[in-house]
Design a protein around this motif. Structure first.
Motif, PDB file in Angstrom:
ATOM      1  N   ARG A 153      68.303  11.478  46.135  1.00 23.20           N
ATOM      2  CA  ARG A 153      68.649  12.885  47.076  1.00 23.20           C
ATOM      3  C   ARG A 153      68.839  13.299  48.968  1.00 23.20           C
ATOM      4  O   ARG A 153      69.050  14.569  48.721  1.00 23.20           O
ATOM      5  N   TYR A 154      68.872  11.754  48.913  1.00 25.55           N
ATOM      6  CA  TYR A 154      69.366  12.252  50.867  1.00 25.55           C
ATOM      7  C   TYR A 154      70.172  13.167  50.536  1.00 25.55           C
ATOM      8  O   TYR A 154      71.830  12.875  50.356  1.00 25.55           O
ATOM      9  N   PRO A 155      70.625  13.968  51.614  1.00 24.19           N
ATOM     10  CA  PRO A 155      71.623  15.270  52.183  1.00 24.19           C
ATOM     11  C   PRO A 155      73.464  14.433  52.761  1.00 24.19           C
ATOM     12  O   PRO A 155      73.851  15.280  52.446  1.00 24.19           O
ATOM     13  N   GLU A 164      66.493  18.927  53.879  1.00 24.55           N
ATOM     14  CA  GLU A 164      66.151  19.789  53.024  1.00 24.55           C
ATOM     15  C   GLU A 164      66.043  19.032  51.182  1.00 24.55           C
ATOM     16  O   GLU A 164      66.820  19.287  51.111  1.00 24.55           O
ATOM     17  N   LEU A 165      64.879  18.648  50.576  1.00 26.26           N
ATOM     18  CA  LEU A 165      64.942  18.357  49.258  1.00 26.26           C
ATOM     19  C   LEU A 165      64.980  19.473  48.241  1.00 26.26           C
ATOM     20  O   LEU A 165      63.956  20.767  49.058  1.00 26.26           O
ATOM     21  N   ASN A 166      65.030  19.229  47.661  1.00 31.98           N
ATOM     22  CA  ASN A 166      64.498  20.197  46.487  1.00 31.98           C
ATOM     23  C   ASN A 166      63.077  20.556  46.511  1.00 31.98           C
ATOM     24  O   ASN A 166      62.772  19.583  45.468  1.00 31.98           O
ATOM     25  N   GLU A 167      62.495  21.861  46.433  1.00 35.66           N
ATOM     26  CA  GLU A 167      60.883  21.457  45.909  1.00 35.66           C
ATOM     27  C   GLU A 167      60.738  21.482  44.575  1.00 35.66           C
ATOM     28  O   GLU A 167      59.638  20.910  45.031  1.00 35.66           O
ATOM     29  N   LEU A 179      58.302  10.880  47.780  1.00 30.54           N
ATOM     30  CA  LEU A 179      58.899  11.353  48.816  1.00 30.54           C
ATOM     31  C   LEU A 179      60.150  10.340  49.409  1.00 30.54           C
ATOM     32  O   LEU A 179      61.677  10.168  49.813  1.00 30.54           O
ATOM     33  N   GLU A 197      62.142  19.943  42.610  1.00 33.03           N
ATOM     34  CA  GLU A 197      62.218  18.546  41.963  1.00 33.03           C
ATOM     35  C   GLU A 197      60.920  17.659  43.198  1.00 33.03           C
ATOM     36  O   GLU A 197      60.561  16.996  42.249  1.00 33.03           O
ATOM     37  N   VAL A 198      60.846  18.001  44.201  1.00 38.55           N
ATOM     38  CA  VAL A 198      59.635  16.858  45.075  1.00 38.55           C
ATOM     39  C   VAL A 198      57.995  17.848  44.197  1.00 38.55           C
ATOM     40  O   VAL A 198      57.585  16.569  44.148  1.00 38.55           O
ATOM     41  N   LEU A 211      62.763   9.686  46.468  1.00 38.60           N
ATOM     42  CA  LEU A 211      63.904  10.978  46.467  1.00 38.60           C
ATOM     43  C   LEU A 211      64.687  10.857  48.013  1.00 38.60           C
ATOM     44  O   LEU A 211      65.432  11.030  48.163  1.00 38.60           O
ATOM     45  N   LEU A 212      64.269  10.072  49.172  1.00 43.30           N
ATOM     46  CA  LEU A 212      65.241   9.914  50.136  1.00 43.30           C
ATOM     47  C   LEU A 212      66.251   9.260  49.782  1.00 43.30           C
ATOM     48  O   LEU A 212      67.191   8.953  50.138  1.00 43.30           O
TER      49      LEU A 212
END
Length: 237
Positions: free
Chosen positions: A30-32, A215-218, A23, A220-221, A26-27
């Motif tokens: 991929r942070y929106p 809302e991250l891509n599940e 996480l 991908e998580v 990804l923050l």
């Protein structure tokens, strides 16, 4: 390039070591809202240790407490072996549009830890930044064994209370930090977070803003958690 105006303060999450590391990464990646800085405090589902990207697994195994089982994961950042069994853990992402992204790594380290120290001082804790650099030693390290330059120390004991590790790439600068709770006095940790976030906002020139979890891509998580749990990732150096 968009200017940075907000420090997003994300909700606390509790997870296993691989998920916490995934996480954080990804923050960064991929942070929106990539123009915003982001901060999170997080907790651990079980007793856990993490270790830096370049550390050798044989060394890590040799320095874990014997006869016990731990959740263990290699971090996406550098640094040494960190014991999370009694720590207060946080992550910060500074986007590349912020001036601190282009500053030397030591400056980012110093400024974040200065904010942390100011928050501790506001709660009456005797802390300061380590202002001396130790002679360079080659090889791996155990975090909290000794303070390095700009770590946070307890001025009453000289012991290190807070350290951090960093990763910089085209998306921004990720800093993963840890405070060893046993090396400070009684602390109201919710109030500490409020003070720390306020000081970070002041330091970074940003407005702290409570923000829902992105809302991250599940898929991908899940894929990154699987990667960080794999023997290949754990043994990759």
């Amino acid at each position: 390039m968009a200017s940075v105006s907000q420090l997003h303060v994300l909700p606390v999450r509790t997870a296993g070591a691989a998920e916490n590391m995934a996480l954080d990464f990804l923050l960064l990646q991929r942070y929106p809202q990539p123009e915003a800085a982001r901060f999170r405090h997080y907790e651990w589902r079980t007793q856990a240790f993490t270790f830096g990207l370049s550390q050798a697994m044989d060394y890590i195994r040799a320095n874990l407490p014997p006869g016990e089982t731990f959740d263990l994961c290699r971090r996406p950042t550098g640094g040494g072996l960190v014991d999370h069994r009694n720590d207060w853990t946080y992550g910060i992402v500074i986007p590349r549009a912020h001036a601190l992204f282009d500053a030397p790594a030591t400056q980012a380290y110093r400024e974040v830890h200065a904010a942390l120290a100011a928050a501790m001082q506001a709660l009456g804790q005797p802390v300061a930044l380590q202002d001396k650099r130790h002679p360079t030693e080659e090889g791996p390290t155990i975090c909290f064994e000794r303070p390095e330059l700009y770590d946070v120390i307890n001025t009453a004991t000289g012991g290190k209370i807070a350290g951090a590790a960093m990763k910089r790439n085209k998306h921004g600068l990720l800093l993963q930090g840890s405070i060893e709770k046993s090396r400070v006095g009684a602390v109201d940790w919710e109030r500490f977070q409020e003070e720390f976030v306020r000081e970070l906002g002041r330091t970074l020139g940003l407005e702290p803003t409570p923000t829902p979890w992105p809302e991250l891509n599940e898929a991908e998580v899940e894929g990154l958690v699987e990667q960080y749990s794999s023997p290949e990732w754990m043994e990759n150096r």
